[in-house]
Design a protein around this motif. Sequence first.
Motif, mmCIF file in Angstrom:
data_model
loop_
_atom_site.group_PDB
_atom_site.id
_atom_site.type_symbol
_atom_site.label_atom_id
_atom_site.label_comp_id
_atom_site.label_asym_id
_atom_site.label_seq_id
_atom_site.Cartn_x
_atom_site.Cartn_y
_atom_site.Cartn_z
ATOM 1 N N GLN A 660 -29.594 -45.063 -10.710
ATOM 2 C CA GLN A 660 -28.361 -45.148 -10.111
ATOM 3 C C GLN A 660 -27.675 -46.124 -10.564
ATOM 4 O O GLN A 660 -26.438 -45.777 -10.281
ATOM 5 N N GLN A 663 -25.641 -44.646 -14.032
ATOM 6 C CA GLN A 663 -24.826 -43.736 -12.979
ATOM 7 C C GLN A 663 -23.334 -44.377 -12.997
ATOM 8 O O GLN A 663 -22.713 -44.583 -13.070
ATOM 9 N N HIS A 664 -23.932 -45.993 -11.482
ATOM 10 C CA HIS A 664 -22.927 -46.320 -10.989
ATOM 11 C C HIS A 664 -22.077 -47.069 -12.001
ATOM 12 O O HIS A 664 -20.321 -47.793 -12.142
ATOM 13 N N LYS A 665 -23.115 -47.674 -13.495
ATOM 14 C CA LYS A 665 -22.038 -48.190 -14.733
ATOM 15 C C LYS A 665 -21.153 -47.220 -15.123
ATOM 16 O O LYS A 665 -20.130 -47.361 -15.370
ATOM 17 N N ALA A 666 -21.562 -46.450 -15.424
ATOM 18 C CA ALA A 666 -21.207 -45.514 -16.764
ATOM 19 C C ALA A 666 -19.986 -44.850 -15.626
ATOM 20 O O ALA A 666 -18.714 -44.587 -15.825
ATOM 21 N N ASN A 667 -20.001 -44.113 -14.506
ATOM 22 C CA ASN A 667 -19.355 -43.945 -13.630
ATOM 23 C C ASN A 667 -18.733 -44.206 -12.159
ATOM 24 O O ASN A 667 -19.489 -43.939 -11.268
ATOM 25 N N ARG A 668 -17.864 -46.065 -12.130
ATOM 26 C CA ARG A 668 -17.835 -46.070 -11.290
ATOM 27 C C ARG A 668 -16.872 -45.590 -9.519
ATOM 28 O O ARG A 668 -17.710 -45.838 -8.293
ATOM 29 N N ALA A 669 -16.416 -44.847 -10.015
ATOM 30 C CA ALA A 669 -16.185 -43.764 -8.946
ATOM 31 C C ALA A 669 -17.140 -43.362 -8.140
ATOM 32 O O ALA A 669 -17.053 -42.060 -7.287
ATOM 33 N N GLU A 670 -17.762 -42.271 -9.064
ATOM 34 C CA GLU A 670 -18.921 -40.851 -8.757
ATOM 35 C C GLU A 670 -19.866 -41.745 -7.736
ATOM 36 O O GLU A 670 -21.175 -42.860 -7.893
ATOM 37 N N SER A 671 -20.259 -40.957 -6.783
ATOM 38 C CA SER A 671 -20.735 -41.499 -5.621
ATOM 39 C C SER A 671 -22.596 -40.366 -6.086
ATOM 40 O O SER A 671 -22.709 -40.138 -7.023
ATOM 41 N N LYS A 722 -22.426 -51.597 -3.454
ATOM 42 C CA LYS A 722 -22.705 -50.778 -4.649
ATOM 43 C C LYS A 722 -24.482 -51.114 -5.001
ATOM 44 O O LYS A 722 -24.983 -50.395 -4.655
#
Length: 1335
Positions: A660, A663-671, A722
């Motif tokens: 997570q 993912q959070h780093k790669a795409n901050r917009a995506e939940s 986050k």
Amino acid sequence: MVIKTDELPPAAPAESPREPGPQGGGKARPSPAELPAVMLLNGDCLDKKSEEPKENGHEEAEPSDEASGQEVIVIQDTGFTVKILVPGIEPFSLQVSPQEMVQEIHQVLMDREDTCHRTCFSLQLDGNVLDNFSELRTIEGLEEGSVLRVVEEPYTVREARIHVRHIRDLLKSLDPSDAFNGVDCNSLSFLSVFTDGDLGDSGKRKKKGIEMEPIDCTPPEHILPGSKDRPLCALQPQNRDWKPLQCLKVLTMSGWNPPPGNRKMHGDLMYLFVITAEDRHVSITASTRGFYLNQSTAYNFNPKPASPRFLSHSLVELLNQISPTFKKHFSLLQKKRVQRHPFERIATPFQVYSWTAPQVEHAMDCVRAEDAYTSRLGYEEHIPGQTRDWNEELQTTRELPRKNLPERLLRERAIFKVHSDFTAAATRGAMAVIDGNVMAINPSEETKMQMFIWNNIFFSLGFDVRDHYKDFGGDVAAYVAPTNDLNGVRTYNAVDVEGLYTLGTVVIDYRGYRVTAQSIIPGILEREQEQSVIYGSIDFGKTVVSHPRYLELLEKTSRPLKIQRHRVLNDRDEEVELCSSVECKGIIGNDGRHYILDLLRTFPPDLNFLPVAGEELPEDCRRAGFPKSHRHKLCCLRQELVDAFVEHRYLLFMKLAAIQLMQHKANRAESPGPLENGTSEARASVTPEAAEAAGEEGASGLAKVKELAETIASDSGPVDPKSREVIQNACKAVGSVSSTSFDIRFNPDIFSPGVRFPESCQDEVRDQKQLLKDAAAFLLSCQIPGLVKDCTDHTVLPMDGATLAEAMHQRGINIRYLGKVLDFVLRSPARPQLDHIYKIGISELITRSAKHIFKTYLQGVELSGLSAAISHFLNCFLSSFPNPVAHLPADELVSKKKNKRRKNRPPGGADNTAWAVMTPQELWKDICQEAKNYFDFGLECETVDQAVETFGLQKITLLREISLKTGIQILLKEYSFDSRHKPAFTEEDVLNIFPVVKHVNPKASDAFHFFQSGQAKVQQGFLKEGCELITEALNLFNNVYGAMHVEICACLRLLARLHYIMGDYAEALSNQQKAVLMSERVLGIEHPNTIQEYMHLALYCFASSQLSTALSLLYRARYLLLLVFGEDHPEMALLDNNIGLVLHGVMEYELALRFLENALAINAKYHGAKSLKVALSHHLVARVYESKAEFRSALQHEKEGYTIYKGQLGENHEKTKESSDYLKCLTQQAVALQRTMNEIYRNGSSANIVPLKVTAPSMASVLEQLHIINGILFIPLSQKDLENLKAEVVRRHQLQETSKASSGAAAAAAAAAESREEAEPGLKPGGAPPAPSSV
């Protein structure tokens, strides 16, 4: 340098005052020379210890500098020498240590050959009597060179008894009957039969000049590969020392005891009756001044002195005067006694029983007879205040301080000592209860319901009294509850919370009954249970009470035990908070201590065996046919499983959070995707990605998560929302009870019949139910496959039922899953490589099922029919004789009156002769039925012969397994199991029935930490440091356990291996000899561990040029493995390779080939035809053929080996090159031989023959091969290489730390396996120096 003259080299003050020495009553003690010098703790070691104060399982403040300084001082007191003056012999010096007590010098004198017959004396310094219980350092004026005088003291009745008892012990010191009868913690050892006594200090005693003397290497027939004969007599070879030297015919108390009043006033204490070896009958008076002959006969009392009028302070001196044979034999006996290795004669901490014994003549023995009567009363002569208050002793030892190392050592030693004494007393009491020698405290109730008190211990039988367990399975539940309770006690003791007390608990199975022995809470017998219980429930959850102090104490245990604090409803619908299961009761005793008891549900229930209406188990469980209803509803998961499950969930938690974060780093917009709901589907869907991602991202992601989790848990720093959400999601997904940190706990009351939870807790209860289902699935989907995989890789090598059970337990798999494990083995693609596991599993299944039947069978047998009943059962179980007839006990004597049915029936008494009608067909039908019902495994065998045929079992192995499980002792002789004309067993063959005892094993925590750090150092290649740590661990173990213990055995084995690797063969031999002796004494003479110890010792003997000893040790190991399992076992390949190599070394080529070719066949079966082990086997066989000049066969085998190396390692690997060079060399020799032959054919006898260069193998080359097969590597490294290597090891270590991969145990097992798998420097990561195998 401290040299102790006691078996316990302490690194701390020796004893608390007033406590008698560690081996009260004149047990043997090694002389100073035999003891290892104690390695001192160097300061830096101690500081390291104090840096990690939490390692002991209890949080404590760091010891202050001054405290650890003081520790060093205590430990580094140096020893000194004193001179001892004894009347009648030359003065001698004795090395002592300041922490010793005066009493320990007494013990040494009572054990020395020339002073052993004195017991009643004081030690005086400058005319002042020294107090027995004071430490030497507290005595003024005692220093190097002081003279201590031995002064004879007047006797009292007690001293006279002690004297007679001691003399009897000396007379019996070489007699093994106590070991056969399982008394006084004696046990058997046969090592000295194979090493011809001690191996000597130098280890070179048997080397005869430069050239090798021919030695007889022929093994007994039954040891040769392929032999089907499994003799039993060889299990206990005749020990020459046991042919007792008869000093006296009879020494017994006289019938004229006690002395009448007028004689008492003349100083008579008691009278003895003696028949000397010359057949002279004499009567002896023991008076305050010593011993003299009196004129009494068997029928006339005449206390006047007889001639010769000789008064002697010691009974031995008197007997020396009147019997020349006594004088000669007694001195010979003492010489032999002191020559024996101390480990052959020191008592073990817990009794070990032998399942076989020879026919021993029953001799007259006054002390034994007296003991039999006094022990009934339950008090021991030599303890002040008579009966021991066990509860008080057990609890006060727990309360001892534990701030620094010396205090902890003292505390642990006291706890261990009291536990082993309590276990021995509880065992004696339980036997007395079942044998009917103890009066019940409720005699009017039926026998099943009776309870007993003996020697301040409370005994109850394993039956369901007053329908207590009605909802849980009745008597079956009442039978398993005590072992569950014992596991609970063991666990709470290990957590060791100050202020929380458990009862001393021992569970004894004897003659078909289960007896629970417990220490007694002060005051509990005076009041009703309802009034006493202030926490928990006495009726399984109807009425429940709680108490703030108990909640506070139990809260401290909840984290290590993974128990969740929870609320339940009582009968009045009030909420009650608990921190344990409802059955766990809290009682405050009259001594003000907080006791907890009935810990039978400490661990969460096992849902695979607990069908609950309306609840569905995960897919993994349903596929395996679960849930199944079991006989009782007390099935719990093991602590090991709970720990493994939590560890597994922790890894999952780290991986989920790492994904997570990425993912959070790669795409901050995506939940974050599917992690919102905490259902198991969500978990499952994430797992594979998690594994992959964690692999890609490497340790850095996991390290971040760890840091983040710690920050959030401690609220120490700013965390962005986050990241907080990431941790929360991960917590929810793995079922953590906390949403901010990883914390998995179980509620032990879930699914407990009769327990209700408040409405407000429904969500929590739902999560808990899910967690339990996941744990049940985890056992089936991870642990059982993991066990089978470890067995396939041979990292786990069970040899018998006990070692298989241990391997299952270590992974948290209960024995009731044995059928499932066997199913898994059958379905495994590597089925042939698991053949040994399958056989052991099947024989375990059969013998356990038979044990269940035997238990109820025995309950209906009265004492007079016991041997007939047991032999009949064994005939039905193992004999091929189709219709054995039981002999009813009425045959021997005819009673005048037909006695009416006696009122006093055995507990649970069925019909007393029902057992006699059992037939083999019936028994085997019952065994198959039991295997199906209990283990869910279809055996389908109608007779023992069919079982042996179908599964490839051995009857002798089945006999050993059933005897060990039920406590039967049988006569040592050859049994004809397969005769169809007469039954194998008669009632004379059953010698005894022993109790099977389960108890708590208190641990030496500090010593264990030293041992583990030492092992870790060795694994990393720091041998010297590892060796120092392990030597220190050995001292601390000795300090806590005394000289004999399983853990000391492991310590000695590892030390021996390290010394061997570092080139100190003599030290290796000495340590390994101790390890073998200890394994025989503490685990049993044919225990799988003993077999391995024999193999290690053989290697070290070979390296020290003791070839014949090495061979006889290897033959012994092979015989034991044949008896315990049979020939078809992977360990047998290693053994046969060892034997073959040694035989090759002594040029017995034919014999060597038989063993090596057998090893080759076994290796090919268990490791696969293309494995490196097989390649090595081919090479070893080729070398023998070369020595025989049979080059064609040699070439054939070496080619096979070469092909494997080439396929597995490639052309350029050094192993492949070595093999290729050897092939060339063989080819040249073959060509040379062919030329010579052609020459002979052409020119007849006048041919000019070049002598062939066929050399016998050098010892060095044989030793080199031995090292390879035993996984010992010596790698020559330059200083620079070493530096690089250490840096590499440190780097890897840090990587491991961050990824928090699997537990250390797995790593150790893998390293051990690696070093056994064709030990090859190129294959080992980083080419680290040797990781000793089987550490």
